[in-house]
Scaffold this motif. Structure first.
Motif, PDB file in Angstrom:
ATOM      1  N   ALA A 106      10.051  -6.339  10.881  1.00 40.51           N
ATOM      2  CA  ALA A 106       8.913  -6.036   9.912  1.00 40.51           C
ATOM      3  C   ALA A 106       7.509  -6.665  10.789  1.00 40.51           C
ATOM      4  O   ALA A 106       7.555  -7.549  11.443  1.00 40.51           O
ATOM      5  CB  ALA A 106       9.169  -6.767   8.529  1.00 40.51           C
ATOM      6  N   ARG A 107       6.629  -5.635  10.548  1.00 40.81           N
ATOM      7  CA  ARG A 107       5.275  -5.955  11.038  1.00 40.81           C
ATOM      8  C   ARG A 107       4.504  -7.152  10.244  1.00 40.81           C
ATOM      9  O   ARG A 107       4.014  -8.014  10.878  1.00 40.81           O
ATOM     10  CB  ARG A 107       4.408  -4.856  10.845  1.00 40.81           C
ATOM     11  CG  ARG A 107       2.932  -4.979  11.647  1.00 40.81           C
ATOM     12  CD  ARG A 107       2.179  -3.575  11.714  1.00 40.81           C
ATOM     13  NE  ARG A 107       2.066  -3.050  10.303  1.00 40.81           N
ATOM     14  CZ  ARG A 107       0.838  -3.254   9.676  1.00 40.81           C
ATOM     15  NH1 ARG A 107       0.120  -4.202  10.037  1.00 40.81           N
ATOM     16  NH2 ARG A 107       0.818  -2.780   8.395  1.00 40.81           N
ATOM     17  N   ARG A 108       4.572  -7.122   8.970  1.00 40.94           N
ATOM     18  CA  ARG A 108       4.329  -8.326   8.214  1.00 40.94           C
ATOM     19  C   ARG A 108       5.395  -8.999   7.353  1.00 40.94           C
ATOM     20  O   ARG A 108       6.124  -8.032   7.024  1.00 40.94           O
ATOM     21  CB  ARG A 108       3.075  -7.808   7.349  1.00 40.94           C
ATOM     22  CG  ARG A 108       1.781  -7.180   8.087  1.00 40.94           C
ATOM     23  CD  ARG A 108       0.536  -6.862   7.013  1.00 40.94           C
ATOM     24  NE  ARG A 108       0.058  -8.403   6.765  1.00 40.94           N
ATOM     25  CZ  ARG A 108      -0.820  -8.500   5.646  1.00 40.94           C
ATOM     26  NH1 ARG A 108      -1.051  -7.331   4.833  1.00 40.94           N
ATOM     27  NH2 ARG A 108      -1.368  -9.490   5.338  1.00 40.94           N
TER      28      ARG A 108
ATOM     29  N   ARG B 180      12.009  -0.279  11.653  1.00 47.36           N
ATOM     30  CA  ARG B 180      11.011  -1.107  11.800  1.00 47.36           C
ATOM     31  C   ARG B 180      10.039  -0.860  10.296  1.00 47.36           C
ATOM     32  O   ARG B 180       9.774   0.151   9.951  1.00 47.36           O
ATOM     33  CB  ARG B 180       9.842  -0.768  13.004  1.00 47.36           C
ATOM     34  CG  ARG B 180      10.774  -0.938  14.278  1.00 47.36           C
ATOM     35  CD  ARG B 180      10.649  -2.416  14.584  1.00 47.36           C
ATOM     36  NE  ARG B 180      11.123  -2.757  15.735  1.00 47.36           N
ATOM     37  CZ  ARG B 180      12.328  -3.023  16.288  1.00 47.36           C
ATOM     38  NH1 ARG B 180      13.255  -2.797  15.008  1.00 47.36           N
ATOM     39  NH2 ARG B 180      12.871  -3.280  17.211  1.00 47.36           N
ATOM     40  N   ALA B 181       9.901  -1.915   9.778  1.00 51.97           N
ATOM     41  CA  ALA B 181       9.338  -1.954   8.482  1.00 51.97           C
ATOM     42  C   ALA B 181       7.841  -2.258   8.480  1.00 51.97           C
ATOM     43  O   ALA B 181       7.772  -3.102   9.711  1.00 51.97           O
ATOM     44  CB  ALA B 181       9.956  -2.829   7.547  1.00 51.97           C
ATOM     45  N   ASP B 182       7.001  -1.877   7.477  1.00 56.97           N
ATOM     46  CA  ASP B 182       5.499  -2.290   7.464  1.00 56.97           C
ATOM     47  C   ASP B 182       5.416  -3.689   6.933  1.00 56.97           C
ATOM     48  O   ASP B 182       4.608  -4.541   7.361  1.00 56.97           O
ATOM     49  CB  ASP B 182       4.687  -1.456   6.617  1.00 56.97           C
ATOM     50  CG  ASP B 182       4.676   0.095   7.277  1.00 56.97           C
ATOM     51  OD1 ASP B 182       4.359   0.087   8.253  1.00 56.97           O
ATOM     52  OD2 ASP B 182       5.209   0.976   6.732  1.00 56.97           O
ATOM     53  N   LEU B 183       6.231  -3.989   5.964  1.00 57.87           N
ATOM     54  CA  LEU B 183       6.316  -5.244   5.202  1.00 57.87           C
ATOM     55  C   LEU B 183       7.680  -5.542   4.690  1.00 57.87           C
ATOM     56  O   LEU B 183       8.381  -5.123   4.334  1.00 57.87           O
ATOM     57  CB  LEU B 183       5.576  -4.981   3.961  1.00 57.87           C
ATOM     58  CG  LEU B 183       4.804  -5.914   3.136  1.00 57.87           C
ATOM     59  CD1 LEU B 183       4.081  -7.273   3.493  1.00 57.87           C
ATOM     60  CD2 LEU B 183       4.126  -5.543   1.833  1.00 57.87           C
TER      61      LEU B 183
ATOM     62  N   GLU C 200       0.739  -1.007   0.133  1.00 57.21           N
ATOM     63  CA  GLU C 200       0.015   0.008  -0.070  1.00 57.21           C
ATOM     64  C   GLU C 200       1.043   1.127  -0.092  1.00 57.21           C
ATOM     65  O   GLU C 200       1.956   1.037   0.659  1.00 57.21           O
ATOM     66  CB  GLU C 200      -0.883  -0.044   1.168  1.00 57.21           C
ATOM     67  CG  GLU C 200      -1.860  -1.303   1.208  1.00 57.21           C
ATOM     68  CD  GLU C 200      -2.913  -1.080   2.505  1.00 57.21           C
ATOM     69  OE1 GLU C 200      -2.656  -0.195   3.387  1.00 57.21           O
ATOM     70  OE2 GLU C 200      -3.523  -2.132   2.632  1.00 57.21           O
TER      71      GLU C 200
ATOM     72  N   GLN D 176       3.969   2.789   2.687  1.00 60.29           N
ATOM     73  CA  GLN D 176       4.572   1.799   3.384  1.00 60.29           C
ATOM     74  C   GLN D 176       6.097   1.767   3.658  1.00 60.29           C
ATOM     75  O   GLN D 176       6.570   2.274   2.515  1.00 60.29           O
ATOM     76  CB  GLN D 176       3.962   0.435   3.172  1.00 60.29           C
ATOM     77  CG  GLN D 176       2.537   0.011   3.470  1.00 60.29           C
ATOM     78  CD  GLN D 176       2.182  -1.453   3.110  1.00 60.29           C
ATOM     79  OE1 GLN D 176       2.945  -1.627   2.012  1.00 60.29           O
ATOM     80  NE2 GLN D 176       1.504  -2.036   4.003  1.00 60.29           N
TER      81      GLN D 176
END
Length: 270
Positions: free
Chosen positions: A211-213, A177-180, A103, A106
């Motif tokens: 990463a979060r996801r 810290r990454a989203d994906l 998205e 991100q």
């Protein structure tokens, strides 16, 4: 020459295609004399020496006393020159399916796999994005992409995978810290990702934790391969994207264990 159409490629692309063809010829035969390679590809002996020097630096083969010799299978599979020419249609399909997870806005973390490279031409459709990577190839490809902020991870440079790895790289990843996170793997054994080198395992684990996801990108051939070092269970990923040629028993087994599996549709255009 059979390996490419020279007129349709840039100088760098011609060199990459030629080196891939040379490496495949050496791997197929085990060892080939340098003069024979020059004759086969209609190039000078000096050009063959230059290509072999680069391929040797990448861990793909050895050059000694006028002969090029293939290295072990595990090292061959780790080389980006070799991997970039394998399962191209499948990797493109997997990358297209992976776009659905991205998205605008991100922060993406990309590993050194050749599958993630096929995401790059499409990222401009998802901007603005921040891309975090330890892979020099990705950095070079994205440096002029409008709407993309790039964070390059440093460390010890490994030519065979065109990437930075080591303790410094892992420390830098821990601060982010990454989203994906998109990653691939060399082999899947007992539904666990495996790789040939500990340096790669350390970096991918650090990226995974930051990463979060997390999404795993793998073509079906990875289920038939083996490597030395365990990395991450498939059950720990938010999704596993495979190509349409992946054996149904693998897909069914993963889904029975509660793993989200996305099958990338094949494209008629490859």
């Amino acid at each position: 020459m059979s390996y490419t159409d020279p007129e349709s490629l840039s100088r760098g692309s011609r060199q990459q295609a030629r080196q891939r063809a040379i490496s495949e010829a050496v791997m197929e035969e085990g060892s080939v004399r340098i003069e024979a390679l020059a004759e086969r590809f209609d190039i000078s002996v000096m050009t063959v020496h230059r290509d072999l020097d680069e391929l040797e630096d990448r861990g793909l083969l050895r050059k000694s006393r006028g002969v090029a010799t293939a290295t072990s299978t595990s090292l061959v599979e780790s080389s980006d020159v070799y991997r970039s020419g394998r399962q191209i249609a499948q990797k493109k399909a997997i990358a297209r399916a992976a776009l659905e997870f991205i998205e605008p806005g991100q922060a993406l973390m990309l590993d050194d796999s050749t599958t993630t490279l096929h995401l790059l031409p499409h990222l401009s459709d998802k901007t603005p994005l921040t891309v975090i990577t330890n892979t020099l190839t990705i950095m070079n490809e994205l440096r002029n992409t409008r709407g993309t902020t790039m964070i390059g991870l440093g460390g010890d440079y490994y030519n065979w995978c065109s990437s930075f790895m080591g303790r410094m790289t892992v420390r830098e990843i821990a601060e982010l810290r990454a989203d994906l996170f998109f990653m691939s793997t060399s082999a899947i054994v007992d539904d666990v990702c495996f790789h040939q080198t500990l340096e790669t395992v350390d970096v991918k684990r650090a990226m995974f934790e930051s990463a979060r996801r997390r999404v795993l990108l793998v073509d079906g051939t990875k289920f038939e391969k083996r490597a030395l070092h365990a990395m991450l269970p498939l059950a720990d990923f938010d999704a596993v994207i495979v190509d349409s040629a992946t054996a149904p028993e693998h897909v069914d087994r993963l889904r029975e264990h509660g793993i989200t599996v996305v099958i990338a549709p094949a494209s008629s255009s490859g």
